[in-house]
Design a protein around this motif. Structure first.
Motif, PDB file in Angstrom:
ATOM      1  N   ASP B 241       0.799  -1.227   0.000  1.00  0.00           N
ATOM      2  CA  ASP B 241       0.000   0.000   0.000  1.00  0.00           C
ATOM      3  C   ASP B 241       0.826   1.267   0.000  1.00  0.00           C
ATOM      4  OD1 ASP B 241      -2.294  -1.380  -0.051  1.00  0.00           O
ATOM      5  OD2 ASP B 241      -2.723  -1.264   2.091  1.00  0.00           O
ATOM      6  N   LEU B 242       2.109   1.151  -0.247  1.00  0.00           N
ATOM      7  CA  LEU B 242       2.973   2.325  -0.131  1.00  0.00           C
ATOM      8  C   LEU B 242       2.603   3.425  -1.107  1.00  0.00           C
ATOM      9  CD1 LEU B 242       6.595   1.099   0.518  1.00  0.00           C
ATOM     10  CD2 LEU B 242       5.227   2.622   1.887  1.00  0.00           C
ATOM     11  N   GLY B 243       2.113   3.046  -2.291  1.00  0.00           N
ATOM     12  CA  GLY B 243       1.680   4.042  -3.252  1.00  0.00           C
ATOM     13  C   GLY B 243       2.811   4.952  -3.671  1.00  0.00           C
ATOM     14  N   LYS B 244       2.544   6.256  -3.644  1.00  0.00           N
ATOM     15  CA  LYS B 244       3.540   7.169  -4.184  1.00  0.00           C
ATOM     16  C   LYS B 244       4.745   7.329  -3.265  1.00  0.00           C
ATOM     17  CE  LYS B 244       1.706  11.360  -2.218  1.00  0.00           C
ATOM     18  NZ  LYS B 244       1.309  12.746  -2.416  1.00  0.00           N
ATOM     19  N   HIS B 245       4.677   6.751  -2.064  1.00  0.00           N
ATOM     20  CA  HIS B 245       5.837   6.841  -1.180  1.00  0.00           C
ATOM     21  C   HIS B 245       6.890   5.808  -1.523  1.00  0.00           C
ATOM     22  CE1 HIS B 245       3.968   9.731   1.507  1.00  0.00           C
ATOM     23  NE2 HIS B 245       2.853   9.088   1.250  1.00  0.00           N
ATOM     24  N   ARG B 246       6.594   4.983  -2.501  1.00  0.00           N
ATOM     25  CA  ARG B 246       7.528   3.955  -2.886  1.00  0.00           C
ATOM     26  C   ARG B 246       8.578   4.538  -3.819  1.00  0.00           C
ATOM     27  NH1 ARG B 246       5.666  -0.865  -3.053  1.00  0.00           N
ATOM     28  NH2 ARG B 246       3.582  -0.192  -3.543  1.00  0.00           N
ATOM     29  N   LYS B 247       9.811   4.136  -3.612  1.00  0.00           N
ATOM     30  CA  LYS B 247      10.845   4.523  -4.569  1.00  0.00           C
ATOM     31  C   LYS B 247      10.694   3.627  -5.788  1.00  0.00           C
ATOM     32  CE  LYS B 247      13.318   7.397  -1.963  1.00  0.00           C
ATOM     33  NZ  LYS B 247      13.413   8.794  -2.335  1.00  0.00           N
ATOM     34  N   THR B 248      10.883   4.219  -6.981  1.00  0.00           N
ATOM     35  CA  THR B 248      10.651   3.401  -8.166  1.00  0.00           C
ATOM     36  C   THR B 248      11.802   2.449  -8.440  1.00  0.00           C
ATOM     37  OG1 THR B 248      11.573   5.130  -9.505  1.00  0.00           O
ATOM     38  CG2 THR B 248       9.179   5.058  -9.326  1.00  0.00           C
ATOM     39  N   ASN B 249      12.959   2.736  -7.873  1.00  0.00           N
ATOM     40  CA  ASN B 249      14.065   1.798  -8.083  1.00  0.00           C
ATOM     41  C   ASN B 249      15.031   1.876  -6.907  1.00  0.00           C
ATOM     42  OD1 ASN B 249      15.598   4.128  -8.475  1.00  0.00           O
ATOM     43  ND2 ASN B 249      15.216   4.086 -10.675  1.00  0.00           N
ATOM     44  N   GLY B 250      16.067   1.116  -6.965  1.00  0.00           N
ATOM     45  CA  GLY B 250      17.015   1.052  -5.848  1.00  0.00           C
ATOM     46  C   GLY B 250      18.285   1.825  -6.125  1.00  0.00           C
ATOM     47  N   GLU B 251      18.121   3.034  -6.643  1.00  0.00           N
ATOM     48  CA  GLU B 251      19.306   3.788  -7.060  1.00  0.00           C
ATOM     49  C   GLU B 251      19.883   4.671  -5.960  1.00  0.00           C
ATOM     50  OE1 GLU B 251      20.945   3.797 -10.317  1.00  0.00           O
ATOM     51  OE2 GLU B 251      19.940   1.890 -10.031  1.00  0.00           O
ATOM     52  N   CYS B 252      19.260   4.676  -4.772  1.00  0.00           N
ATOM     53  CA  CYS B 252      19.760   5.573  -3.720  1.00  0.00           C
ATOM     54  C   CYS B 252      20.904   4.926  -2.966  1.00  0.00           C
ATOM     55  CB  CYS B 252      18.638   5.928  -2.761  1.00  0.00           C
ATOM     56  SG  CYS B 252      17.347   6.849  -3.534  1.00  0.00           S
ATOM     57  N   HIS B 253      21.790   4.256  -3.654  1.00  0.00           N
ATOM     58  CA  HIS B 253      22.923   3.640  -2.969  1.00  0.00           C
ATOM     59  C   HIS B 253      24.196   4.396  -3.309  1.00  0.00           C
ATOM     60  CE1 HIS B 253      24.355   1.653  -6.698  1.00  0.00           C
ATOM     61  NE2 HIS B 253      23.077   1.638  -6.997  1.00  0.00           N
ATOM     62  N   LEU B 254      25.261   4.033  -2.669  1.00  0.00           N
ATOM     63  CA  LEU B 254      26.536   4.705  -2.932  1.00  0.00           C
ATOM     64  C   LEU B 254      27.008   4.291  -4.322  1.00  0.00           C
ATOM     65  CD1 LEU B 254      28.283   4.198   0.502  1.00  0.00           C
ATOM     66  CD2 LEU B 254      27.502   6.358  -0.441  1.00  0.00           C
ATOM     67  N   LYS B 255      27.360   5.274  -5.135  1.00  0.00           N
ATOM     68  CA  LYS B 255      27.761   4.970  -6.511  1.00  0.00           C
ATOM     69  C   LYS B 255      29.196   5.387  -6.738  1.00  0.00           C
ATOM     70  CE  LYS B 255      23.229   5.322  -8.520  1.00  0.00           C
ATOM     71  NZ  LYS B 255      22.262   6.244  -9.073  1.00  0.00           N
ATOM     72  N   SER B 256      29.814   4.731  -7.665  1.00  0.00           N
ATOM     73  CA  SER B 256      31.206   5.065  -7.957  1.00  0.00           C
ATOM     74  C   SER B 256      31.262   6.408  -8.686  1.00  0.00           C
ATOM     75  CB  SER B 256      31.818   3.976  -8.819  1.00  0.00           C
ATOM     76  OG  SER B 256      31.254   4.047 -10.100  1.00  0.00           O
ATOM     77  N   ALA B 257      32.443   6.981  -8.681  1.00  0.00           N
ATOM     78  CA  ALA B 257      32.628   8.264  -9.332  1.00  0.00           C
ATOM     79  C   ALA B 257      32.278   8.165 -10.815  1.00  0.00           C
ATOM     80  CB  ALA B 257      34.068   8.739  -9.147  1.00  0.00           C
ATOM     81  N   ASP B 258      32.662   7.081 -11.452  1.00  0.00           N
ATOM     82  CA  ASP B 258      32.365   6.894 -12.875  1.00  0.00           C
ATOM     83  C   ASP B 258      30.868   6.926 -13.127  1.00  0.00           C
ATOM     84  OD1 ASP B 258      34.907   6.756 -13.663  1.00  0.00           O
ATOM     85  OD2 ASP B 258      35.061   4.549 -13.507  1.00  0.00           O
ATOM     86  N   GLU B 259      30.184   6.183 -12.307  1.00  0.00           N
ATOM     87  CA  GLU B 259      28.741   6.090 -12.472  1.00  0.00           C
ATOM     88  C   GLU B 259      28.102   7.466 -12.304  1.00  0.00           C
ATOM     89  OE1 GLU B 259      25.532   2.889 -10.722  1.00  0.00           O
ATOM     90  OE2 GLU B 259      27.624   2.771 -10.071  1.00  0.00           O
ATOM     91  N   MET B 260      28.571   8.192 -11.298  1.00  0.00           N
ATOM     92  CA  MET B 260      28.018   9.515 -11.049  1.00  0.00           C
ATOM     93  C   MET B 260      28.305  10.435 -12.230  1.00  0.00           C
ATOM     94  SD  MET B 260      26.354   9.539  -8.288  1.00  0.00           S
ATOM     95  CE  MET B 260      26.090  11.244  -7.877  1.00  0.00           C
ATOM     96  N   ARG B 261      29.537  10.295 -12.761  1.00  0.00           N
ATOM     97  CA  ARG B 261      29.886  11.146 -13.891  1.00  0.00           C
ATOM     98  C   ARG B 261      28.969  10.876 -15.075  1.00  0.00           C
ATOM     99  NH1 ARG B 261      35.090  11.258 -12.684  1.00  0.00           N
ATOM    100  NH2 ARG B 261      35.398   9.228 -13.630  1.00  0.00           N
ATOM    101  N   SER B 262      28.717   9.626 -15.338  1.00  0.00           N
ATOM    102  CA  SER B 262      27.890   9.339 -16.502  1.00  0.00           C
ATOM    103  C   SER B 262      26.445   9.761 -16.249  1.00  0.00           C
ATOM    104  CB  SER B 262      27.990   7.867 -16.883  1.00  0.00           C
ATOM    105  OG  SER B 262      27.219   7.113 -15.986  1.00  0.00           O
TER     106      SER B 262
END
Lengths: 505, 1060
Positions: B241-262
């Motif tokens: 029932d989370l509805g709009k409070h749900r994150k659409t994906n799991g991207e809120c993790h620590l990312k490498s510098a390369d990934e952030m750059r792209s």
């Protein structure tokens, strides 16, 4: 806990306990293969108490009892559990009081109900004897209440538990003991209610019975002297009846929402007609009725027509502009009538509307619901719907449809999210495998459906759905092909397969 | 704030890793090719909002080669210390900040640039939290404006319509100037490119620099499931029932510098993050703890003042001559204190104790502080170092690099005075309670996750119940789940198990520590945010004990101990009625009669040794001297019991088993306790003498013992310990056994010094019980609730000791229980009005005040003069408190029921009603009424009314159990006083039941408990059938059947005290 089975009370469970407490008293391990079958235990069942339903059922019983007496009703009090019958005179019809009691007992036993019946001069005495007397049926002789009562516990006076307790501390347990105490000293110590209840039980103070009455259905009927099969006559009669019904409703300032039309004497199914909104608009109702009956074929002649309002409600009232020419004003009405017309022609499941659901997975992001159902929810939420029908509940209780959907609605709000702007207008019912001819070095398609890809968007990542089934992991792309079509495709990141999910137009 | 001098070497934590500090903090980060600094990262200390521990985030950031990581919990700095502790050894630069949302502005991240900025930040949060209720923070933009110096602000751009924020952002630009940045976050949404363009557009229009960040909520994308669950828990709905409070994906993790750059289409925004990181130079190592300075008088340094106080105290403690070894101890301790600069801490504690003494609040140091001769001389502890082996290293050690821990017990009713004294003296700005982090346990984790996954309330309930006493091993948990009919192998079951294991140990909320106070010289709120506690008048800091340890911030534990209250009250009564001045120090030691009483296990009411287990060992251990009490206190503990030390000790003590020692060194350590290690100090010393540990290492061993289950640390020590012992020529068998014993009492063992402190209270309370039973019982009753026994047992114990006990009476009773001189000049105990259930102290005051002129001569007189309401009058009448007015209880109640306050006109009119004839009360009814109102009866025992009936059933009297033949079947009956299920007893429940002749102990095995579940759980009186076992004069009935007597006894019985 409001009540429990005999087996449960055997385990030490009693009404008034919390469910958790009761649970802790249940045997912890229910063994299915126990040596002695006698000790085998069944899985306990817990059901939610529904006091409203209890009272409703009791009311129905009260109405049922009107065959014994014209005045029947529920006892006074917040949580009634007894029926009161004013039998003055009517016992003669059953061969005296004993005969009445016997008849009633047999009647209830047939319905699977156990009874405790008492007949006395006062309501209070009858209540006390039926609840605390020794026998399941007792007759208190006329003006002998005080003798019958004196051995009964004070709790039989329908007084608060606190009063019973404070009397118990003084060792005043029976009504007899209570009556020996000085009457004037009672009210200041135990409250006015005690004396009043005592007097009511002794027949010294009056008590009122609120009798149940079955609600008259709003209906109109026309019985013919001889069976009629002429369609024109029938149509005319129906029109007259509908007009009468609507006039009655007009007087009550309510609108008609659901109509039941029975064809007396014919094997024909009754005609049911249900609109989106309650209204008494003649033009609309006549049209709808005509549409509904158009295709009806009567195999035999009809003896009469009976119409009944199955559901009524407050009609939508809105302020009108001076000349009634505001296009906006008519807009909703026109739409409503259109929906009604289509629904009657095609059936409620065929007339649908789309609703957004806040779910990241595109397949679940919208759903289609029946116009009618959707409207039911809204109407129910706005005005309590009053059902008056012999078939359905005669209650004013608002029946709200509970469930996840409404809470979801509350959480979701209604504003469209910005994601919608990037979604294709056409979404395939289920994703289709995409035929890809060539890939770029980065693994993205460069030639799809034999057409070169001229533009590809950055991926939108969707990871969701783990709680309901497969863990969805997709990257969505918009592909613009040289042939001019825009495709909404995704790669399943679990399997690296490509799918087509929608088309931009 | 004034510029601080360069940090002295004060914080032990700082000293440990100076190398690491040099590596990370000083060097500027080069805007290298492969660098990125995450500026927005929440830890699980933003309760239910993020799904990773601080150390997990730090570890992952270091793996990814981050230039820096900001810890920016929402409205909180609670997680930063843990992150700091994890980051330091890894050499990761940590930025300290917080995510705030002012009520009139967008969410922003504030980062501390330096120490001043950090102080501002802490102060700002304190401000917001002090004005809100616990757990919330109310801030406005104008608050920010007042505290903006040396803070960097990164305003989060709205991911829907960033343009709408432009006008708002101008305010921020004006306030923070070039210290204001914009943060845009891209999480692979539907139109990241477009979003980025819009972000840049806003940046150009406002002239604020745009910087990349990822709004990190977990260290790895695999935590997105847990994050969904936590969100559902926070919102009180299910995951579905989370509805709009749900994150659409799991991207809120620590990312490498390369990934952030792209993601951000180029290096500019990423390099900007380095710029921000470079501007923040603050490290938590810069926090220095400074002791309050007002504690030493002018002209003294803290050290000189402490030295002076210590020697003054030493001369007071040893009036004749300071023993040589104590003299040496003091010198050595003072030298170490000087070296580690702990003098101000000792002065702080001394000041506190001094205050308590002035107010006549009893107090006594406990725990490791009793290992210090200095503490003894300062009057903080009461255990003479000449009497026990003190091990100063247990208290302060150089290797440990950690602040000493001084715990002081105060009277439980008056501890608040001490706390308020601290708040008053140092102000809310400089003193605060330590927090306690409440973490997810198995039960709460099962409950919350089960609900979030949409299990039915019933199912969640039974799962949580079954998990309550389960271990968190997956197999155990799985079998427990299977027991209640839940398939752990199903998809849902696997999800549940995985999520539970992830959630275990997550902080859930902050609570207050039982008594730890932190006091600083400079404003505490610039060191750590302070928030309101759930309790009125308490303020709590955001860090817990371990956080403080890491930063080297000292705290004083002010604990509450009920027995001290009772002892002080007993001292007062003795002074008042007998005229003898007693203190903890002047109780005559070594009183043989007192020990004889304890040997007979007559220890109801005596501190610590009154429990069932203690009472059953007393006749075997037969304490004869003080040291025996120390052992007695320490040995009946879960640790020694599980380590299997109790029986060997008892056997050896009774000369039933020969004691051998593998070497002389070992003999020296273990001789006192017949070769059985009982105290933590002994374990440490054994490690030193037998395995060649240094004292500091031995202390690390002790700490590892406490936490051996959680980490693999213990294995290292095991190898070292056993290896060391083998190389020193000990047998492997001995080494292994010793290790098991040490491990056994790890967490639950007592240090000897602590046991000695407690033993002192045992002796004092036993002495009082023996010499002044009336005063002692009155004091215990006046200090309730405390201890194991209900007032009924305390009173019957006093009567057994021949104390005359008088009932509650309106003409004699005060609020408290008092002593009355009898005609035969003995002292009788008068029960106080506080014994009446439902009586208020205010009403009791009215009675005593009205009685002062003359005593009451009738019930009407009483009612007229006290003006008490109907409730109190009825209560007194029911309790038979009008007895001295010769009004029968029922008549009194009848009279009391008339509502007086309702008819003021007739107040003066006496009762003119006709006399009513109320039924006479029977004796058993009187007893029942006594139990209901006072909780005890002086008339008779409720069981005595059933005796004829019980005799017919051939039920044995409890008192006869000692005489009858053992190992045969008996029936006994009684009121259930106590149900106890110690964790050490494999599910056995111990019952204590009482009849009119005495008490009896029952042993109920799990099977019997299950079979007679209802009776066993809830009956107030029972008949128990079973076999009598007797060992060393202690009898137990091993129950095989139980019958319920509750209905026979009526509502008379007390609620039993149940300890599960």
């Amino acid at each position: 806990m409001t009540t429990c089975s005999a087996d449960a009370s055997h385990l030490g469970i009693y009404p008034g306990m919390s469910v958790g407490q009761a649970r802790s008293l249940l045997p912890r391990h229910i063994k299915t293969t126990h040596r002695s079958p006698r000790r085998q235990l069944v899985e306990p069942i817990f059901k939610r108490a529904d006091p409203d339903a209890d009272v409703y059922a009791l009311r129905q019983l009260a109405l049922h009892c009107q065959r014994y007496s014209p005045l029947t009703g529920l006892e006074d009090g917040a949580a009634p559990e007894s029926l009161w019958l004013d039998i003055a005179g009517s016992e003669q019809l059953f061969g005296g009081e004993t005969g009445l009691v016997e008849t009633m007992r047999a009647d209830f036993a047939q319905q699977g109900l156990q009874t405790r019946i008492a007949i006395a001069d006062s309501w209070g005495a009858a209540w006390a004897v039926s609840h605390f007397g020794d026998m399941t049926a007792s007759l208190v002789p006329a003006s002998r209440q005080s003798e019958a009562l004196s051995a009964l516990p004070v709790a039989s006076l329908r007084i608060a538990d606190a009063v019973v307790e404070s009397l118990r501390v003084l060792d005043v347990v029976t009504i007899g003991q209570l009556m020996r105490l000085s009457r004037s000293s009672l009210p200041s110590r135990f409250g006015q209610e005690l004396v009043q209840r005592l007097d009511q039980a002794l027949g010294l103070a009056p008590e009122l019975l609120t009798a149940e009455r079955s609600v008259e259905p709003i209906s109109a009927q026309w019985l013919f002297e001889e069976p009629i099969s002429d369609r024109l006559t029938l149509d005319r009669v129906c029109e007259v009846l509908l007009e009468r019904l609507l006039t009655t409703l007009d007087q009550r300032q309510v609108g008609l929402r659901e109509l039941v039309c029975e064809w007396v004497g014919a094997i024909a199914e009754p005609t049911l007609l249900r609109l989106l909104r309650p209204t008494t608009d003649r033009r609309h109702w006549f049209e709808m009725f005509r549409l509904q009956c158009e295709q009806r074929v009567f195999e035999a002649a009809v003896n009469g027509v009976r119409m009944q309002a199955a559901e009524i409600g407050l009609p939508a009232i809105r302020q009108r502009t001076l000349f009634g020419n505001d296009p906006h004003e008519n807009h909703t009405q026109v739409l409503t009538e259109l929906v009604d017309r289509l629904t009657i022609r095609l059936g409620p499941q065929a007339v649908l509307r789309v609703r957004l659901v806040p779910d990241p997975q595109p397949e679940f992001a919208c759903e289609s619901t029946s116009w009618l159902e959707e409207e039911v929810e809204q109407v129910a939420a706005v005005a309590g719907k009053k059902r008056s029908s012999s078939l359905k509940l005669t209650t004013t209780a608002v029946k709200l449809k509970p469930g996840p959907r409404s809470s979801q609605l509350a959480l979701a709000g209604v504003e469209p999210s910005p994601e919608l702007c990037c979604r294709p207008l056409r979404l395939l019912r289920s994703p289709r495998t995409l035929s890809i001819q060539t890939f770029s070095a980065g693994g993205l398609p460069t030639r799809v459906n034999h057409s070169p890809v001229i533009r590809i968007s950055r991926p939108e990542r969707i990871e969701t759905g783990w709680w309901r089934g497969l863990d969805i992991k997709r990257d969505y792309y918009r592909l613009d092909l040289a042939v001019g079509t825009g495709l909404w495709v995704f790669i399943n990141r679990n399997t690296a397969d490509w799918f087509l999910h929608g088309l931009f137009e | 704030m004034p510029e601080q001098p360069h940090p002295k070497v004060r914080s032990p934590a700082a000293r440990l890793t100076t190398a690491a500090v040099g590596r990370t903090q000083s060097a500027l980060i080069q805007g290298g090719a492969n660098q990125y600094a995450e500026l927005h990262c929440l830890t699980n200390y933003s309760f239910l909002q993020a799904a990773s521990h601080p150390d997990e985030l730090v570890l992952r950031a270091a793996e990814l080669g981050y230039a820096a990581l900001a810890i920016t919990d929402r409205h909180s700095l609670a997680g930063v210390v843990r992150a700091h502790a994890a980051a330091k050894p890894l050499g990761l630069k940590l930025l300290i900040g917080t995510e705030i949302t002012p009520s009139d502005g967008p969410t922003a991240i504030l980062l501390a640039m330096n120490r001043t900025g950090y102080g501002r930040l802490a102060r700002l949060l304190t401000l917001g939290k002090r004005r809100a209720t616990k757990g919330e923070c109310h801030l406005t933009f104008s608050d920010l404006a007042e505290h903006s110096t040396d803070l960097l602000a990164c305003v989060l751009l709205d991911s829907k319509t960033p343009e709408a924020q432009i006008s708002e952002l101008e305010r921020w630009r004006d306030l923070f100037g070039d210290r204001c940045y914009l943060t845009g976050q891209l999480h692979r949404g539907p139109a990241d490119d477009w979003m980025l363009q819009r972000f840049q557009c806003v940046s150009q229009q406002t002239g604020l620099k745009l910087v990349a960040s990822n709004g990190v909520l977990y260290h790895d994308s695999s935590r997105r499931y847990l994050h969904d669950v936590l969100t559902a828990v926070r919102l009180g709905c299910t995951v579905a029932d989370l509805g709009k409070h749900r994150k659409t994906n799991g991207e809120c993790h620590l990312k490498s510098a390369d990934e952030m750059r792209s993601l951000f289409g180029g290096p500019e925004l990423i390099e900007c993050s380095l710029e921000v990181a470079n501007r923040c130079t603050f490290s938590l190592d810069e926090l220095r703890y400074e002791y309050p300075e007002e504690l030493c008088p002018h002209g003294h340094t803290p050290l000189s003042w402490l030295t002076r106080l210590t020697w003054k105290g030493a001369r007071y403690r040893y009036p004749e001559k300071i023993p040589d070894h104590v003299d040496q101890l003091i010198r050595r301790e003072l030298a170490l204190i000087e070296e580690l600069q702990y003098e101000a801490y000792f002065l702080t504690v001394h000041d506190l104790v001094h205050f308590a003494r002035q107010r006549h609040i009893l107090c006594q140091g406990r725990g490791s502080a009793a290992n210090s001769a200095v503490c003894y001389c300062l009057g903080v502890t009461s255990v003479d170092p000449a009497l026990i082996d003190v091990l100063f290293e247990r208290f302060i050690s150089k290797e440990r690099g950690e602040a000493p821990d001084i715990d002081v017990d105060f009277e439980h009713e008056r501890r608040e005075e001490v706390l308020q004294y601290l708040y008053d003296k140092y102000g809310r700005e400089r003193a605060g309670m330590t927090a306690e982090v409440i973490t997810y346990r198995l039960k709460s984790a099962v409950r919350d996750i089960g609900k979030a996954l949409g299990l039915s309330a019933d199912c969640v309930d039974s799962l949580a119940r079954t998990a309550e006493h389960s271990s968190d091993e997956p197999e155990v948990l799985a079998s427990r789940f299977r027991e209640v009919g839940f398939d752990p192998g199903s998809r849902l079951g696997r999800q549940l198990t995985v999520l539970i294991r992830q959630l275990l140990g997550f902080p859930r909320h902050l609570s207050q520590h039982v008594g730890g106070m932190v006091i600083t010289r400079d404003p505490l709120c610039e060191v750590v945010p302070i928030e309101n506690a759930a309790m009125a008048d308490r303020t709590v800091i955001e860090w817990d004990k371990e956080d403080l340890d890491v930063l080297g911030i000292l705290k004083v534990d002010c604990l509450a101990l009920g027995m001290l209250t009772a002892i002080r009250k007993a001292f007062d009564l003795v002074r008042l009625h007998i005229g003898r001045e007693l203190t903890l120090a002047n109780i005559p030691p070594n009183d043989a009669n007192v020990y004889a009483m304890l040997q007979r296990a007559e220890s109801i009411g005596v501190f610590q040794v009154e429990s069932r287990a203690q009472m059953s060992t007393l006749p075997r251990l037969k304490p004869k001297e003080f040291y025996d009490l120390v052992v007695q206190v320490a040995i009946i503990r879960p640790g020694p019991i599980q380590g299997g030390m109790v029986h060997p000790y008892l056997r050896r003590r009774a000369d039933e088993e020969k004691v051998t020692y593998p070497s002389d060194e070992v003999r020296k350590v273990l001789e006192k306790t017949f070769g059985v290690p009982i105290f933590q100090e002994q374990a440490m010393k054994l490690a030193i003498v037998a395995a060649g540990f240094t004292p500091g290492e031995a202390d690390q061993l002790r700490r590892a013992m406490g936490a051996w289950r959680k980490t693999g640390v213990m294995e290292v020590f095991r190898q070292k310990l056993i290896g060391g012992m083998l190389s020193n020529g000990y047998e492997e068998d001995f080494a292994n056994r010793l290790f098991e014993q040490i491990r056994g009492f790890g967490e639950y063992g007592f240090p000897e010094s602590h046991a000695a402190s407690f033993a002192l209270l045992v002796y004092v309370s036993a002495w009082l019980k023996h010499h002044y039973p009336a005063a002692f019982t009155a004091a215990l009753l006046n200090s309730q609730p405390m201890g194991f026994y209900a007032p009924a047992q305390l009173v019957s114990e006093a009567r057994r000791q021949k104390v005359h006990v008088c009932p509650v009476d309106v003409n004699a009773s005060e609020w408290d229980c008092t002593l009355e001189r009898q005609p035969d000049s003995s002292l009788a105990l008068r029960l106080g009005l506080r014994q009446l259930r439902g009586m208020s102290q205010a009403a009791a005051e009215l009675i005593t005040v009205a009685r002062r002129s003359r005593s009451f001569d009738s019930q009407a007189d009483f009612a007229a003069r006290t003006q008490l309401g109907r409730r109190e009058l009825s209560l007194l009448a029911k309790a038979d408190a009008f007895h001295s007015l010769t009004v029968p209880r029922r008549t009194a109640l009848w009279n009391a029921m008339v509502p007086r306050e309702a008819a003021p006109l007739f107040a003066a009119v006496d009762d003119t009603e006709a006399h009513v004839a109320l039924p006479q009360m029977t004796r058993s009814q009187e007893v029942t009424a006594d139990y209901q109102t006072v909780g005890l009866s002086l008339r008779a025992h409720p069981m005595s009314f059933l005796r004829t009936e019980l005799d017919e059933l051939r039920v044995t009297r409890n008192a006869d159990l000692l005489r009858v033949e053992a190992d045969r079947r008996y029936r006994i009956a009684g009121l259930v006083l106590m149900r106890q299920r110690p964790s050490t007893a494999k599910g056995i429940t111990f019952f204590t039941i009482e009849d009119e002749t005495g008490t009896a102990n029952l042993i109920v095995h799990v099977k019997i408990w299950e079979r007679f579940r209802r009776v066993a759980r809830s009956a107030t009186a029972i008949i128990a059938h079973g076999i009598l076992q007797r060992q060393y004069d202690v009898s137990h009935l091993v129950v095989d059947r139980m019958d319920d007597l509750t209905d026979k006894i009526g509502p008379a019985a007390n609620r039993s005290r149940d300890f599960h």
